[in-house]
Design a protein around this motif. Structure first.
Motif, PDB file in Angstrom:
ATOM      1  N   LEU B  59       0.849  -1.196   0.000  1.00  0.00           N
ATOM      2  CA  LEU B  59       0.000   0.000   0.000  1.00  0.00           C
ATOM      3  C   LEU B  59       0.886   1.248   0.000  1.00  0.00           C
ATOM      4  O   LEU B  59       0.634   2.215  -0.722  1.00  0.00           O
ATOM      5  N   GLY B  60       1.956   1.192   0.801  1.00  0.00           N
ATOM      6  CA  GLY B  60       2.900   2.303   0.847  1.00  0.00           C
ATOM      7  C   GLY B  60       3.529   2.556  -0.521  1.00  0.00           C
ATOM      8  O   GLY B  60       3.705   3.703  -0.937  1.00  0.00           O
ATOM      9  N   VAL B  63       1.071   4.355  -2.746  1.00  0.00           N
ATOM     10  CA  VAL B  63       0.933   5.781  -2.416  1.00  0.00           C
ATOM     11  C   VAL B  63       2.140   6.560  -2.931  1.00  0.00           C
ATOM     12  O   VAL B  63       1.995   7.661  -3.473  1.00  0.00           O
ATOM     13  N   LYS B  67       2.119   9.693  -5.559  1.00  0.00           N
ATOM     14  CA  LYS B  67       2.822  10.972  -5.389  1.00  0.00           C
ATOM     15  C   LYS B  67       3.685  11.277  -6.616  1.00  0.00           C
ATOM     16  O   LYS B  67       3.806  12.429  -7.026  1.00  0.00           O
ATOM     17  N   GLU B  86     -11.025  -3.867   1.296  1.00  0.00           N
ATOM     18  CA  GLU B  86     -11.204  -3.469   2.703  1.00  0.00           C
ATOM     19  C   GLU B  86     -10.020  -2.669   3.221  1.00  0.00           C
ATOM     20  O   GLU B  86     -10.193  -1.736   4.004  1.00  0.00           O
ATOM     21  N   LYS B  89     -10.321   0.791   2.127  1.00  0.00           N
ATOM     22  CA  LYS B  89     -11.373   1.466   2.879  1.00  0.00           C
ATOM     23  C   LYS B  89     -10.900   1.802   4.296  1.00  0.00           C
ATOM     24  O   LYS B  89     -11.066   2.928   4.770  1.00  0.00           O
ATOM     25  N   LEU B  90     -10.288   0.818   4.947  1.00  0.00           N
ATOM     26  CA  LEU B  90      -9.831   0.991   6.336  1.00  0.00           C
ATOM     27  C   LEU B  90      -8.863   2.163   6.459  1.00  0.00           C
ATOM     28  O   LEU B  90      -8.888   2.912   7.429  1.00  0.00           O
ATOM     29  N   THR B  91      -8.010   2.313   5.457  1.00  0.00           N
ATOM     30  CA  THR B  91      -6.986   3.352   5.508  1.00  0.00           C
ATOM     31  C   THR B  91      -7.438   4.618   4.755  1.00  0.00           C
ATOM     32  O   THR B  91      -6.657   5.538   4.568  1.00  0.00           O
ATOM     33  N   ARG B  92      -8.694   4.596   4.309  1.00  0.00           N
ATOM     34  CA  ARG B  92      -9.289   5.707   3.548  1.00  0.00           C
ATOM     35  C   ARG B  92      -8.537   6.017   2.259  1.00  0.00           C
ATOM     36  O   ARG B  92      -8.648   7.104   1.699  1.00  0.00           O
ATOM     37  N   MET B  93      -7.754   5.070   1.802  1.00  0.00           N
ATOM     38  CA  MET B  93      -7.049   5.289   0.537  1.00  0.00           C
ATOM     39  C   MET B  93      -8.030   5.220  -0.640  1.00  0.00           C
ATOM     40  O   MET B  93      -7.697   5.627  -1.747  1.00  0.00           O
ATOM     41  N   ARG B  95     -10.372   7.088  -0.764  1.00  0.00           N
ATOM     42  CA  ARG B  95     -10.705   8.497  -0.995  1.00  0.00           C
ATOM     43  C   ARG B  95      -9.539   9.226  -1.661  1.00  0.00           C
ATOM     44  O   ARG B  95      -9.683  10.344  -2.126  1.00  0.00           O
ATOM     45  N   VAL B  96      -8.375   8.603  -1.634  1.00  0.00           N
ATOM     46  CA  VAL B  96      -7.170   9.241  -2.166  1.00  0.00           C
ATOM     47  C   VAL B  96      -6.921   8.793  -3.606  1.00  0.00           C
ATOM     48  O   VAL B  96      -6.584   9.586  -4.470  1.00  0.00           O
TER      49      VAL B  96
END
Lengths: 400, 112
Positions: B59-60, B63, B67, B86, B89-93, B95-96
């Protein structure tokens, strides 16, 4: 090259010596296999040219004697033969000869065979050298690896050493289990009383495994300690408890994005405070596994449905404090996702639902027993069973 | 790491052929997608429909790729399901990142 000529015929010895000396080689002579073998043990011959039929010890026997001996370097053997035919070739090769030359000796042919021997020996020499190099590199790698492994084992022990030991705070009773991964990972947690009414706590999982994750988690322990610079900006009181967790998360996120160079690492956490006077739980969720809350009225363990941005992943994120009733008899359970990487005996992965069921089944037990029973069920602490990720779980009970 | 790419219209579609995206895969994933960006791709759809497990280091990596793309293009996550969805969703990614149910939906959504 140093070459040994083995032949019982004097004229053959002299012919061969002349050819080889003209080629620039150093030559010694032997009359039969036994004499040759004595010389070979005393001198360093690269090539032995050897007649087939000789008194005392014949050519094939000398070949076998050389091959059976553990000489420090390779000896290239050329067998001389007057006999032709496949059978002899097979016998000679089987005895350990590298090449054959037929009598009478033709000078050009022998020169070519000697040059071939030189090529093979050079190759042999290069290989030996490479092998020696590899061996020494291997040795230093093994030594370095052993050192790193023992360091990591030691570090994993130290990682456990910073965890809190006190477990009773008035009516709050806390307990936990923690098992670092085979090689240290980035889990950590802490809790400490602010006063008789407030208990501050957090559970953190730094992404990735290994030394840099573990060091970042140690660094966070310092940052979030009661004397840490982030924490001290404003004092946690019952008045600001409902805003404190989210503000601290925002400050921590700022710090990780702007001050600390965390590389590709970031962290998930749940961090909050229990207020035993108002009987409330305030916490911030930053991408951590969803915590469980035991409700003493319904007697059910429920998953708190909450989400949030991890810390240190993206700058300027907003965090909110989740505010829940926490009456006496409540239990709050935090854990890191290492548990969800465990597998059942069947090989199926552990899920949040499984964990919830287990916590429900153990809900009547006090914190200490809950933790030991659950740890047992998950197979923690068994020797020789290293886990893929750090495992940590923290329970906070409001005893009645 | 198994990764296949093809172009679909103005999109570069990168299909992850692994079922587990963990710490062993993350650096390679980052390197390969960064290579696509270096080669001039600006609109990338990352097809995660075969992925059944994703850990925090992957996930990192995603992201940091987002960037890298910055405002110059798109990095659309397509086909995330189960515990992968999930995690977003849990990490709100969710939305990113731009999220799409499938590659076709990703390509269509942006065109429309």
């Amino acid at each position: 090259m140093n070459i040994l000529i083995v032949d019982d015929a004097r004229d053959m010895q002299l012919i061969l010596r002349r050819i080889l000396t003209l080629m620039g080689h150093q030559v010694m002579l032997a009359d039969h296999g036994q004499q040759a073998w004595n010389l070979i043990q005393q001198h360093n011959f690269q090539v032995v040219i050897c007649d087939w039929v000789m008194p005392v010890m014949d050519g094939p026997t000398l070949c076998r004697t050389i091959r059976d001996a553990d000489l420090p370097h390779y000896v290239y053997i050329i067998l001389l033969t007057g006999m032709s035919g496949k059978q002899n070739l097979i016998l000679g090769m089987d005895a350990g000869a590298d090449d054959f030359a037929t009598k009478p000796i033709v000078r050009e042919e022998l020169e070519v065979r000697i040059r071939a021997a030189q090529r093979v020996l050079n190759l042999e020499h290069t290989l030996e050298e490479k092998h020696r190099n590899l061996e020494s590199v291997n040795q230093s790698l093994s030594a370095a690896q052993a050192l790193i492994q023992s360091d990591l084992k030691r570090a994993a022990t130290l990682q456990t050493g910073v965890l809190p030991v006190q477990k009773m705070f008035g009516r709050l009773c806390v307990d936990w289990f923690f098992q670092p991964a085979q090689y240290i990972g980035g889990d950590t947690f802490n809790y400490f009383p602010i006063n008789d009414e407030l208990l501050f706590f957090y559970s953190i999982d730094v992404s990735g495994h290994g030394i840099s994750s573990a060091l970042l988690s140690m660094c966070l322990q310092t940052l979030l300690s009661s004397t840490g610079e982030l924490y001290c900006v404003d004092e946690l009181t019952r008045t600001n408890a409902a805003r404190f967790p989210s503000r601290l998360a925002e400050r921590l996120n700022y710090h990780l994005n702007h001050t600390l160079d965390t590389g590709d690492h970031y962290l998930t956490l749940i961090m909050g405070v229990v207020d035993t006077v108002d009987e409330r739980l305030y916490f911030v969720q930053a991408g951590h596994p969803q915590p469980f809350l035991y409700n003493p009225i319904t007697q059910r363990v429920e998953r708190v449905d909450c989400t949030g941005f991890p810390i240190g992943l993206l700058p300027d994120m907003e965090y909110e404090t989740i505010d829940l009733p926490f009456p006496p008899g409540s239990r709050f359970i935090l854990y890191s996702d290492g548990i969800l990487e465990l597998q059942h005996a069947s090989g199926a992965p552990m899920t949040e639902d499984d964990l919830q069921e287990r916590l429900q089944a153990l809900s009547a037990l006090p914190a200490r027993l809950l933790v030991s029973k659950l740890g047992e069920q998950l197979g923690l602490g068994r020797a020789g069973e290293d886990k893929p990720d750090d495992i940590s779980l923290l329970t906070i009970d409001f005893c009645g | 790491m198994k990764l296949s790419t093809h172009t679909q219209g103005e999109f570069t579609v990168a299909v992850i052929g692994e079922t587990r995206m963990d710490a062993a895969v993350a650096p390679e994933l980052k390197h390969q997608i960064a290579q696509l960006l270096d080669d001039g791709a600006t609109r990338i759809v990352l097809d995660l429909s075969q992925v059944t497990f994703m850990d925090s280091s992957s996930l990192g990596a995603l992201v940091s790729l987002l960037k890298m793309v910055g405002n110059r293009g798109d990095l659309i996550i397509a086909g995330a399901k189960g515990i992968v969805a999930e995690l977003f969703k849990l990490t709100r990614m969710d939305r990113v990142f731009r999220m799409a149910d499938s590659v076709d939906a990703a390509v269509g959504a942006v065109v429309a």
